[in-house]
Write an enzyme that holds these catalytic residues in place. Structure first.
Site, PDB file in Angstrom:
ATOM      1  N   ARG A 304       0.832  -1.210   0.000  1.00 56.56           N
ATOM      2  CA  ARG A 304       0.000   0.000   0.000  1.00 56.56           C
ATOM      3  C   ARG A 304       0.867   1.261   0.000  1.00 56.56           C
ATOM      4  NH1 ARG A 304      -5.476   1.514   0.388  1.00 56.56           N
ATOM      5  NH2 ARG A 304      -6.303  -0.566   0.745  1.00 56.56           N
ATOM      6  N   GLU A 707     -10.042   5.460   7.172  1.00 57.52           N
ATOM      7  CA  GLU A 707      -8.619   5.777   7.186  1.00 57.52           C
ATOM      8  C   GLU A 707      -8.209   7.090   6.529  1.00 57.52           C
ATOM      9  OE1 GLU A 707      -8.031   1.757   5.466  1.00 57.52           O
ATOM     10  OE2 GLU A 707      -6.245   1.762   6.716  1.00 57.52           O
TER      11      GLU A 707
END
Ligand code: MTE
Ligand code: LUZ
Ligand code: MOS
Length: 768
Positions: A304, A707
């Protein structure tokens, strides 16, 4: 609609793991952790421990009937250390005693000899020694090497960001006991009930159907319980099986802090090239991720980082390489943002350094390079419905950007002022979906009881983020009932199987879509029945406000009438549904694909004020524009945005995780590890929801929110940096987060501090 947990939380009525009434005969566990970070076990004598008052047993690797292995991605993590230890606090054994106090007291009687081995705590050193978790990966777009000649400005540098303790209010813990026929039931404070089930089964050498995992809610997870709730649940289950006793294991705060992994520290090198008109032509970056002593989720986190290394910007030529480096600290793990924040920090540092070199505002470079529709990310996906520029421009308008800058400039004009202000813009673009495509699946199970009340089970875990409220809203909207008619059941592996952890901000989308499908199937079936009763076509009917409506008008049939009639006519009132995100894929050979269902965008502006004498600072204000799509719950989403922002500011400014060179966590308590409190939070936060269309892959077009807002906190770092440069123009100092007041002071007065130190040492009192 308010969070359905609000009343229970405020009144102390909500149930957590520690509120489960314990069964008679329950034993309490205490984990014996390695006292050193790396070594070979020479002697591990538990004789005295076993003799202590109240102690029933001590369980070690020898008691494991299945595999002594808990690694999720790679099998590189034993449940209990066997021959070697690899981090300070690594579990070696579990003491079981009648009371928690007895178990803790007994731990002092371990006789342990470990021959120390060299300790590595620096990821770059680990890389140099070839200590990698997986081979490095590179994401590439265009060809950077061909571009440097075209660049008017090339800037290189290093940027480091530190780890972060999750500090969920509820520490890690589990409660396990035997059911009949050797079945095991586990209550766990986990984001991943299926991960717990799978790992208990593996360690106990049993099939998964013998293990039931149940989760009511967590007192916070933040990623720290995506994978790392598992060992404690497995230990409790193992002891329950070995001793045939109920076992409770809850970590004390300091054990939790030293034994569990955190956000990954990163140390990175960048090279950025710009044209004369500030277009970023090329960007190269090498990330060194401090994975800790075992893989845990580090390969996925590293991935990520690569996905988000260009954040909200379009850069035509990119080469990003990441190394996952094995060190001797606890295995680092998921933490809100999951490597994304670390990747974005480096690019913001590169842009800031370029701006400092060219003596202009970073915002000029930022705005000039924001993503537009149809542009390609380094991983091959193209933007659709891109809102990078829209959120930026909307923020400039809403927060009166020009006016703000003028105000700050005039504040900073006073040459005798003790304080200086700084400002930073922080755009965010975050991809929604687990980057492992197969994880993007979820199920729901809905029961309509024949009195009309509804029970809803999904794979989502409530950890404070409000996912249960959103699930309830789905049922209410699809079935046309009232919130009081719906009960959110616990998350239980026997009702909903093969779940992904509630993570990647995708909990509400994935589980909400499954719940929506199940509820719609039920509504359809019920309306077919109502159409027969009311002698019309089902297409004319709808369910709303506990009524059956025909062409928008109330009929004589209530929701309860309909349900009871359906029951008496033997119509199925329960429904399971399965959802998988369509259209996503990723090829790890080519490192190209379409990994994300959609992206979330936003932009924040942060204003910091520093005290030039003390190095202390305040975050005066954060204003931001965020893309929630069509928010299905603005109250909850606002809470997520504010909470994420402040958690991000904490990571970037005050939360200083310190490991000694011998691998011992020095900041192992709340006296030495500071998290933001109400005084450290920005004095002012304004959140504007962008009027945006949302995404068809988001539940009710309400985009994932868990997030992305954390990354607005990165703006605090650069606002403080800007304030330092306002006080001392032209100073150079490293990009090293967190920007603690000590670092601010050194950045402002480092040369003076150094000469003062030299002066002291020449006087022969250097120890002072
Ligand atoms: N909010 C609260 N109050 N507590 C948490 O533990 N975890 C965050 C975020 N918001 C968390 C939270 C993280 S890391 C994620 S991935 C998402 O919530 C998970 O929930 P969601 O997928 O339902 O958004
Ligand atoms: N967990 C995971 C995550 O396993 N995969 C992901 O892509 C992810 N992203 C964010 C947070 N947790
Ligand atoms: Mo969140 S880091 O995906 O649990």
């Amino acid at each position: 609609m308010k969070n359905i947990d609000a009343h229970g939380h405020v009144r102390g009525e909500s149930l957590y793991l520690d509120d489960i009434p314990i069964r008679e005969g329950t034993l309490h566990g205490k984990v014996i952790g390695s006292p050193i970070a790396h070594g070979r076990i020479r002697k591990f004598d538990l004789t005295e421990v076993r003799k202590q008052p109240g102690v029933w047993a001590v369980i070690t690797a020898e008691n494991v009937p299945g595999e002594n292995q808990i690694g999720g991605i790679l099998p590189d993590e034993p449940l209990f250390a066997e021959e070697e230890v690899h981090f300070q606090g690594q579990p070696m054994a579990l003491i079981l005693a009648e009371t928690e106090a007895q178990a803790h007291a007994a731990a002092h009687h371990v006789r342990l000899e470990i021959d120390p081995l060299p300790v590595v705590t620096d990821p770059r050193e680990a890389r140099a020694k070839g200590m990698l978790i997986i081979p490095p990966r590179t994401f590439q777009l265009g060809d950077t090497s061909s571009q440097w000649e075209q660049c008017a400005h090339i800037i290189t540098g290093q940027a480091d960001s530190a780890g972060q303790e999750h500090l969920y209010i509820e520490a890690q813990g589990a409660y396990a006991y035997m059911a009949e026929k050797g079945h095991v039931r586990v209550h766990s404070s986990t984001q991943g009930p299926t991960a717990v089930q799978k790992t208990v089964a593996k360690v106990l050498g049993m099939p998964m159907h013998m293990i039931e995992v149940d989760v009511t809610r967590l007192g916070g997870g933040f990623g720290g319980k995506e994978d790392q709730a598992t060992p404690w649940a497995v230990m409790a289950a193992l002891a329950a099986k070995v001793l045939n006793k109920p076992i409770k294991l809850v970590l004390h705060r300091m054990d939790d802090m030293r034994m569990t992994g955190k956000r990954h520290p990163y140390s990175s090198d960048f090279k950025i090239g710009l044209t004369d008109d500030l277009k970023i032509l090329a960007y190269e970056v090498v990330f060194h991720q401090d994975a800790g002593a075992a893989a845990d989720l580090s390969p996925a986190v590293m991935e990520r980082t690569l996905f988000h290394c260009t954040n909200s910007y379009f850069i035509p030529h990119v080469k990003a390489t990441a190394y996952s480096c094995r060190t001797h600290v606890p295995p680092n793990t998921a933490f809100r943002g999951f490597g994304g924040p670390q990747g974005m920090f480096v690019l913001e540092a590169a842009i800031a350094k370029a701006a400092e070199t060219l003596a202009l505002s970073p915002a000029l470079i930022q705005r000039r390079n924001l993503l537009a529709d149809g542009q390609e990310f380094p991983y091959g996906q193209k933007t659709e419905g891109c809102l990078a520029q829209a959120t930026w421009d909307s923020l400039e308008a809403q927060a009166k950007g020009e006016h703000l800058r003028q105000e700050i400039a005039s504040f900073n004009q006073d040459p005798n002022a003790r304080c200086k202000k700084g400002l930073a813009m922080m755009p965010v673009c975050f991809g929604i979906s687990f980057t492992k495509t197969h994880m993007n699946q979820a199920s729901a199970l809905v029961h309509i009881y024949h009195d009309g009340s509804v029970g809803l089970s999904t794979g989502a875990v409530e950890m404070g983020q409000g996912v249960n409220t959103k699930m309830l809203q789905v049922a209410v909207r699809c079935l046309g009932v009232h919130p009081d008619d719906v009960k959110l059941e616990t998350t239980n592996t026997t009702r909903v199987a093969n779940t992904s952890p509630t993570a990647a901000s995708a909990g509400a989308d994935l589980n909400g879509k499954a719940a929506e499908m199940a509820c719609n199937l039920l509504a359809e079936r019920l309306l077919e029945h109502a159409a027969i009763e009311l002698d019309c076509s089902p297409g004319d009917l709808e369910l709303r406000d506990r009524q059956v409506l025909k062409s928008g008008e109330a009929t004589s049939m209530s929701w309860q009438d309909l349900v009871l009639s359906a029951f008496l006519n033997r119509i199925q009132l329960s429904q399971h549904a399965f959802y998988r995100t369509p259209g996503i894929h990723f090829d790890t050979e080519k490192e190209k694909g379409h990994p994300f269902a959609y992206h979330v965008y936003g932009t924040a502006v942060t204003i910091a004020k520093i005290d030039v004498l003390l190095g202390t600072y305040e975050i005066e204000a954060v204003h931001l524009v965020h893309d929630c799509g069509k928010s299905m719950n603005p109250t909850i989403d606002l809470g997520q945005i504010e909470g994420g922002l402040v958690q991000g500011i904490g990571w970037m400014t005050m939360e200083e995780l310190v490991y000694n060179p011998d691998g011992r966590l020095a900041s192992n308590a709340l006296s030495t590890y500071k998290v933001p409190d109400i005084y450290a939070a920005p004095k002012e936060i304004t959140v504007h929801f962008l009027n945006a269309p949302g995404s068809p892959h988001a539940i009710f077009k309400s985009k994932a929110v868990g997030e992305p807002p954390l990354m607005y906190g990165i703006g605090a770092y650069f606002a403080i940096r800007d304030a330092i440069l306002q006080a001392k123009p032209g100073r150079t100092f490293p990009f090293s987060a967190p920007m603690t007041p000590e670092k601010v002071l050194i950045a402002l007065h480092g040369d003076q501090a150094q000469s003062a130190e030299e002066a002291i040492s020449t006087q022969g009192s250097s120890s002072a």
